[in-house]
Scaffold this active site. Structure first.
Site, PDB file in Angstrom:
ATOM      1  N   ARG A  50      47.279  23.837  65.707  1.00 53.41           N
ATOM      2  CA  ARG A  50      46.952  25.153  66.410  1.00 53.41           C
ATOM      3  C   ARG A  50      46.575  26.333  65.379  1.00 53.41           C
ATOM      4  NH1 ARG A  50      50.742  25.925  71.370  1.00 53.41           N
ATOM      5  NH2 ARG A  50      50.348  23.983  72.537  1.00 53.41           N
ATOM      6  N   ASP A 161      58.397  38.494  76.479  1.00 53.71           N
ATOM      7  CA  ASP A 161      57.696  37.182  75.710  1.00 53.71           C
ATOM      8  C   ASP A 161      57.296  37.710  74.488  1.00 53.71           C
ATOM      9  OD1 ASP A 161      57.484  34.070  76.518  1.00 53.71           O
ATOM     10  OD2 ASP A 161      56.126  34.870  74.930  1.00 53.71           O
TER      11      ASP A 161
HETATM   12  C1  LIG Z   1      58.361  26.803  77.313  1.00 57.30           C
HETATM   13  S1  LIG Z   1      58.226  28.730  77.573  1.00 57.30           S
HETATM   14  C2  LIG Z   1      59.541  28.942  78.699  1.00 57.30           C
HETATM   15  C3  LIG Z   1      59.312  29.856  79.912  1.00 57.30           C
HETATM   16  C4  LIG Z   1      60.188  30.010  81.101  1.00 57.30           C
HETATM   17  N1  LIG Z   1      61.359  30.516  80.425  1.00 57.30           N
HETATM   18  C5  LIG Z   1      60.378  28.581  81.601  1.00 57.30           C
HETATM   19  O1  LIG Z   1      61.402  27.870  81.373  1.00 57.30           O
HETATM   20  O2  LIG Z   1      59.686  28.193  82.402  1.00 57.30           O
HETATM   21  C6  LIG Z   1      58.909  29.552  75.921  1.00 57.30           C
HETATM   22  C7  LIG Z   1      58.309  30.808  75.821  1.00 57.30           C
HETATM   23  O3  LIG Z   1      59.218  31.346  74.611  1.00 57.30           O
HETATM   24  C8  LIG Z   1      58.328  32.399  73.785  1.00 57.30           C
HETATM   25  N2  LIG Z   1      58.901  32.593  72.654  1.00 57.30           N
HETATM   26  C9  LIG Z   1      58.915  31.743  71.630  1.00 57.30           C
HETATM   27  N3  LIG Z   1      59.592  32.510  70.576  1.00 57.30           N
HETATM   28  C10 LIG Z   1      59.958  33.708  71.180  1.00 57.30           C
HETATM   29  C11 LIG Z   1      60.822  34.810  70.418  1.00 57.30           C
HETATM   30  N4  LIG Z   1      61.041  34.663  69.211  1.00 57.30           N
HETATM   31  N5  LIG Z   1      60.759  36.067  71.339  1.00 57.30           N
HETATM   32  C12 LIG Z   1      60.400  35.904  72.471  1.00 57.30           C
HETATM   33  N6  LIG Z   1      59.639  35.011  73.205  1.00 57.30           N
HETATM   34  C13 LIG Z   1      59.591  33.709  72.389  1.00 57.30           C
HETATM   35  C14 LIG Z   1      56.910  31.646  74.047  1.00 57.30           C
HETATM   36  O4  LIG Z   1      55.908  32.692  73.815  1.00 57.30           O
HETATM   37  C15 LIG Z   1      56.833  30.862  75.465  1.00 57.30           C
HETATM   38  O5  LIG Z   1      56.225  31.781  76.314  1.00 57.30           O
END
Ligand SMILES: C[S@@+](CC[C@H](N)C(=O)[O-])C[C@H]1O[C@@H](n2cnc3c(N)ncnc32)[C@H](O)[C@@H]1O
Length: 290
Positions: A50, A161
């Protein structure tokens, strides 16, 4: 963005970028310190893949230069955002994990609606909401539960996010078939309009949800949003280390009302009996505030 790395345009396109163990150590620490996301050794290839794209876009020749730029470079704040856009895993869908959402609707939301009858107000936070399917799903469920009473109620749903890119998609409220894979046809008809290959969330659902870019590491910024009745933080803590998970759980405890409930992903677990008690139902993945 004007990084001066004395690049020869085009050369890095053709070269295979190799991330040494030392580069990996530096970069994963930079990422961890900023976001709490922890790349284990076994995930090095993901980072290489990435970030490799970012290096090519920037015409930076190796990961060592990139790590230096991310430590002292003048435009590193902008690049942090682009880096998070590149390295985060944003998998999601409407109505993800239907049994858990059914538990939420019947066992948590219904009693909460009764408990809040006097104020007619509910506050729900979808923390790490990716492209917005989760908070919009929660808005649909709230509409369904309140039915005709929805107009008398004030239901505020916040989706946050770390990635600017996913927040932009969330704000657009426009999705493709892929996001709809767990959505019943009746819900598609009722809560979306369809045009060409797109599904647009209807305005009455959209207006219940606000989005904001927010890093879960930044608990002060999060706490500015006040207290919530329900927090969904699903499928993100798996990317954090133990320390960051603990900090998040403490923050969620502070940010929930006394009778508030925290929902997490099905592969996650909370072991902090002083702060939260797990609901026993196997489909729940729900924790009540102690
Ligand atoms: C796999 S998705 C989950 C989306 C949703 N909650 C679901 O379960 O379908 C994980 C998300 O966490 C976000 N993320 C990762 N680290 C983070 C952080 N430190 N603070 C906020 N968001 C974060 C990523 O950008 C990503 O969009």
């Amino acid at each position: 963005m004007g990084i001066t790395t004395s690049p020869t345009k085009g050369t890095s396109e053709s070269k295979d970028l190799v991330m040494s163990d030392a580069d990996f150590e530096r970069l994963r620490k930079i990422i961890y310190d900023r976001s709490g996301i922890w790349f284990a050794e076994s995930k090095k290839y993901i980072l290489e893949n990435r970030l490799g794209r970012r290096l090519r876009e920037l015409d930076i020749e190796d990961y060592d230069q990139y790590a230096t730029f991310m430590t002292i470079g003048p435009y590193r704040e902008d690049e942090f955002q682009k880096m998070f856009n590149a390295i985060t895993i944003n998998e999601t869908s409407f109505f993800r994990n239907a049994p858990q959402l059914e538990f939420y609707e019947k066992q948590i939301l219904a009693p909460l609606i009764k408990a809040r009858e006097s104020t007619k107000s509910l506050r729900i936070w979808s923390a790490a909401c990716s492209t917005g399917e989760e908070p919009y799903t929660l808005a649909i469920i709230a509409r369904r539960s309140l039915a005709l009473r929805v107009k008398e109620w004030n239901v505020d749903i916040l989706g946050t996010d770390i990635s600017e890119r996913v927040i932009k998609t969330a704000e657009s409220g426009r999705y493709t078939n892929y996001s709809m894979r767990s959505t019943e046809e009746a819900d598609v008809q009722k809560y979306f309009t369809t045009k060409d290959a797109f599904y647009d969330v209807r305005p009455e659902v959209r207006e219940m949800v606000k989005f904001e870019k927010l890093n879960l590491k930044d608990s002060l910024a999060a706490q500015k949003h006040g207290k919530f009745d329900v927090i969904f933080c699903r499928n993100v803590m798996i990317y954090f280390d133990q320390k960051m998970r603990k900090e998040c759980i403490q923050m969620f405890h502070r940010m929930l009302n006394d009778d508030g409930v925290l929902f997490i992903g099905h592969s996650e677990v909370i072991n902090d009996a002083q702060l939260f008690t797990a609901r026993k139902e196997p489909e729940a993945f729900a924790y009540e505030r102690v």
